[in-house]
Write a protein that holds these residues in place. Structure first.
Motif, PDB file in Angstrom:
ATOM      1  N   LEU A  29      -8.385   4.181   4.595  1.00 53.23           N
ATOM      2  CA  LEU A  29      -7.517   3.110   4.114  1.00 53.23           C
ATOM      3  C   LEU A  29      -7.574   2.979   2.605  1.00 53.23           C
ATOM      4  O   LEU A  29      -6.581   2.671   1.954  1.00 53.23           O
ATOM      5  CB  LEU A  29      -7.920   1.788   4.759  1.00 53.23           C
ATOM      6  N   LEU A 179       1.096  -9.829   2.222  1.00 50.99           N
ATOM      7  CA  LEU A 179       0.922  -8.723   3.159  1.00 50.99           C
ATOM      8  C   LEU A 179       0.856  -7.389   2.425  1.00 50.99           C
ATOM      9  O   LEU A 179       0.414  -6.387   2.969  1.00 50.99           O
ATOM     10  CB  LEU A 179       2.090  -8.718   4.147  1.00 50.99           C
ATOM     11  N   GLY A 181      -0.070  -4.172   0.233  1.00 49.06           N
ATOM     12  CA  GLY A 181      -1.344  -3.480   0.084  1.00 49.06           C
ATOM     13  C   GLY A 181      -2.021  -3.260   1.424  1.00 49.06           C
ATOM     14  O   GLY A 181      -1.462  -2.643   2.321  1.00 49.06           O
ATOM     15  N   LEU A 182      -3.223  -3.829   1.557  1.00 46.39           N
ATOM     16  CA  LEU A 182      -4.034  -3.530   2.725  1.00 46.39           C
ATOM     17  C   LEU A 182      -3.419  -4.039   4.033  1.00 46.39           C
ATOM     18  O   LEU A 182      -3.467  -3.361   5.059  1.00 46.39           O
ATOM     19  CB  LEU A 182      -5.414  -4.139   2.529  1.00 46.39           C
ATOM     20  N   GLY A 183      -2.833  -5.237   3.997  1.00 48.13           N
ATOM     21  CA  GLY A 183      -2.306  -5.837   5.231  1.00 48.13           C
ATOM     22  C   GLY A 183      -1.282  -4.962   5.906  1.00 48.13           C
ATOM     23  O   GLY A 183      -1.412  -4.600   7.082  1.00 48.13           O
ATOM     24  N   PHE A 186      -2.698  -1.727   7.401  1.00 47.87           N
ATOM     25  CA  PHE A 186      -3.313  -1.851   8.722  1.00 47.87           C
ATOM     26  C   PHE A 186      -2.248  -1.798   9.817  1.00 47.87           C
ATOM     27  O   PHE A 186      -2.407  -1.117  10.831  1.00 47.87           O
ATOM     28  CB  PHE A 186      -4.087  -3.159   8.833  1.00 47.87           C
ATOM     29  N   ILE A 187      -1.157  -2.538   9.598  1.00 49.28           N
ATOM     30  CA  ILE A 187      -0.100  -2.579  10.615  1.00 49.28           C
ATOM     31  C   ILE A 187       0.513  -1.183  10.777  1.00 49.28           C
ATOM     32  O   ILE A 187       0.751  -0.713  11.891  1.00 49.28           O
ATOM     33  CB  ILE A 187       0.944  -3.641  10.221  1.00 49.28           C
ATOM     34  N   VAL A 189      -1.003   1.687  10.232  1.00 49.59           N
ATOM     35  CA  VAL A 189      -1.948   2.552  10.946  1.00 49.59           C
ATOM     36  C   VAL A 189      -1.873   2.271  12.444  1.00 49.59           C
ATOM     37  O   VAL A 189      -1.874   3.198  13.268  1.00 49.59           O
ATOM     38  CB  VAL A 189      -3.387   2.341  10.428  1.00 49.59           C
ATOM     39  N   GLY A 190      -1.761   0.992  12.806  1.00 55.20           N
ATOM     40  CA  GLY A 190      -1.634   0.638  14.215  1.00 55.20           C
ATOM     41  C   GLY A 190      -0.428   1.309  14.839  1.00 55.20           C
ATOM     42  O   GLY A 190      -0.519   1.911  15.911  1.00 55.20           O
ATOM     43  N   LEU A 191       0.702   1.236  14.129  1.00 53.30           N
ATOM     44  CA  LEU A 191       1.926   1.824  14.680  1.00 53.30           C
ATOM     45  C   LEU A 191       1.818   3.340  14.753  1.00 53.30           C
ATOM     46  O   LEU A 191       2.233   3.963  15.737  1.00 53.30           O
ATOM     47  CB  LEU A 191       3.126   1.413  13.815  1.00 53.30           C
TER      48      LEU A 191
END
Lengths: 204, 223
Positions: A29, A179, A181-183, A186-187, A189-191
């Protein structure tokens, strides 16, 4: 030969370290803002996994498991020191990482600067120890273990370069400020991992 | 300078700064909020995704990690001037594994049931990047007491995120809390959302937690 190709493809796509096992997430990340640095770290990880897995295979099969010390003589045949597995594996990984760090510092100071703390953190990159422990759990021989190590590293690099590519394009989209940057990463990567789940259906 | 003078100077220096000065309190409070190890420093994400399907392992993991981080921070900080930088990674990992083994042994001695359930997770603390990340970033350059506070703070910040994640995942994924069937007891028929139990669901959830946290504290990432 066919078997080796199977193991290679499996470890790159189906058993992808990031999207199937979620190992090695931290540096994945943090260093995925630019494709170029992501590529550099990916190469370093391939090197570390590709070298440590065979070394750990040799240690596991000739030193650690019960009866594996038989080559030293009759008296050693019954010794079982597999409880030392964690500490031995992690020491090998730490040594190889330190070596990589020195090499990167010498040959590419620019990359060394951008990777910062995440270069020594390859030592605690769970995908490296994870690969070593998976290798123990599966009945691989030395050649297969090497291919598995290189494949896992390649899969990791593929994932980080793919994410970096998406993030470079994300710069142009209008994400809500908190949201950014990092937020959103993460979403993403989930998708992406939901997408990679579709590989699970393949049997080789 | 003789050793006595050095000791005297150290004592004087300690006196000039109270144990819980404003700066030191910040070391504890910052990691809970604007310097959170998981949501800002991006450390310890793997375990945050792996152990949070249930609250109990998440709780023990955060407790163990807090102890290990604080203790190894102190040990490395005390040794920081004698560690050669060329072999520092091995030295750090050796000290971390030492503390992890000690935590493991203590758990085995006093709460054997819990330790049996969690043996894998305790071993995982060694490869948790928070421990080594804080050693590299803080303990190698600071004195033992602030390093101890830094370790405690980061452990707590990590624990906080872990507990929130585990709460949502266990409640809405499996319909229970600490293994206690909440929805079944209340008489509400609830199917359980399988996506939340997948690591992918945890990733998306963590993204949302970051969104909420940053909306509250106003932290923004510079591009």
């Amino acid at each position: 030969m066919e078997n080796l190709i199977n193991i290679g493809v499996r470890s790159i796509f189906i058993d992808n370290m990031i999207f199937a096992y979620f190992l090695g997430m931290c540096s994945f990340l943090a260093i995925s803002k630019k494709v170029k640095t992501a590529f550099g770290l990916g190469i370093a990880v391939i090197f570390v996994i590709g070298v440590t897995v065979p070394i750990n295979w040799i240690i596991q099969n000739y030193v650690l498991t019960e009866g594996s010390l038989a080559w030293l003589g009759e008296d050693f045949a019954k010794i079982d020191i597999s409880f030392l597995q964690f500490i031995v594996f992690i020491s090998v990984i730490a040594a190889i990482t330190q070596l990589t760090e020195m090499a990167v510092e010498k040959f590419s100071p620019a990359l060394y600067g951008t990777l910062g703390i995440f270069l020594p953190l390859i030592a605690v990159n769970c995908s490296v120890l994870g690969a070593a422990l998976f290798m123990v759990g599966r009945p691989y021989n030395l050649a297969e273990a090497t291919i598995f190590g290189l494949g896992s590293g390649t899969g990791w690099m593929l994932a980080i370069v793919a994410l970096a590519g998406v993030r470079e394009k994300m710069k142009y989209s209008n994400v809500p400020a908190p949201l950014r940057g990092l937020g959103i990463t993460f979403i993403l990567v989930g998708l992406m991992s939901l997408g990679f789940l579709s590989f699970l259906g393949f049997t080789l | 300078m003789s050793t006595e003078a050095a000791v005297a100077e150290e004592v004087k220096e300690k006196k000039s700064e109270p144990l819980l000065s404003k700066k030191n309190r910040k070391l504890i409070s910052n990691p809970l909020d604007i310097d959170n190890p998981v949501t800002v420093q991006i450390l310890g994400v793997c375990s945050a995704l792996a152990v949070t399907t249930q609250m109990k392992p998440a709780f023990v993991m955060s407790l163990g990690l807090t102890i290990v981080t604080a203790c190894s921070n102190v040990a490395i900080s005390a040794l920081r001037n004698t560690i050669p930088s060329r072999i520092r990674i091995i030295v750090q990992l050796a000290i971390v594994s030492l503390w992890v083994i000690m935590v493991d042994q203590i758990l085995k001695a006093y709460v054997y049931d819990v330790s049996k359930q969690l043996s894998v997770f305790v071993g995982l603390i060694i490869t948790n990047c928070i421990v080594m990340g804080r050693l590299e970033a803080y303990a190698m350059a600071n004195k033992p007491w602030p390093s101890f506070l830094d370790g405690m703070g980061n452990g707590l910040g990590y624990g906080m995120i872990l507990m929130i994640l585990a709460f949502v995942r266990e409640l809405f994924g499996a319909g229970s809390l600490f293994g206690f069937k909440v929805f079944a007891t209340l008489g509400i028929p609830y199917q359980g959302n399988g996506l939340l139990l997948l690591p992918a669901g945890a990733c998306i959830l963590l993204g949302i937690i970051i969104w909420v946290q940053r909306s509250i504290n106003g932290y923004r990432e510079s591009h």
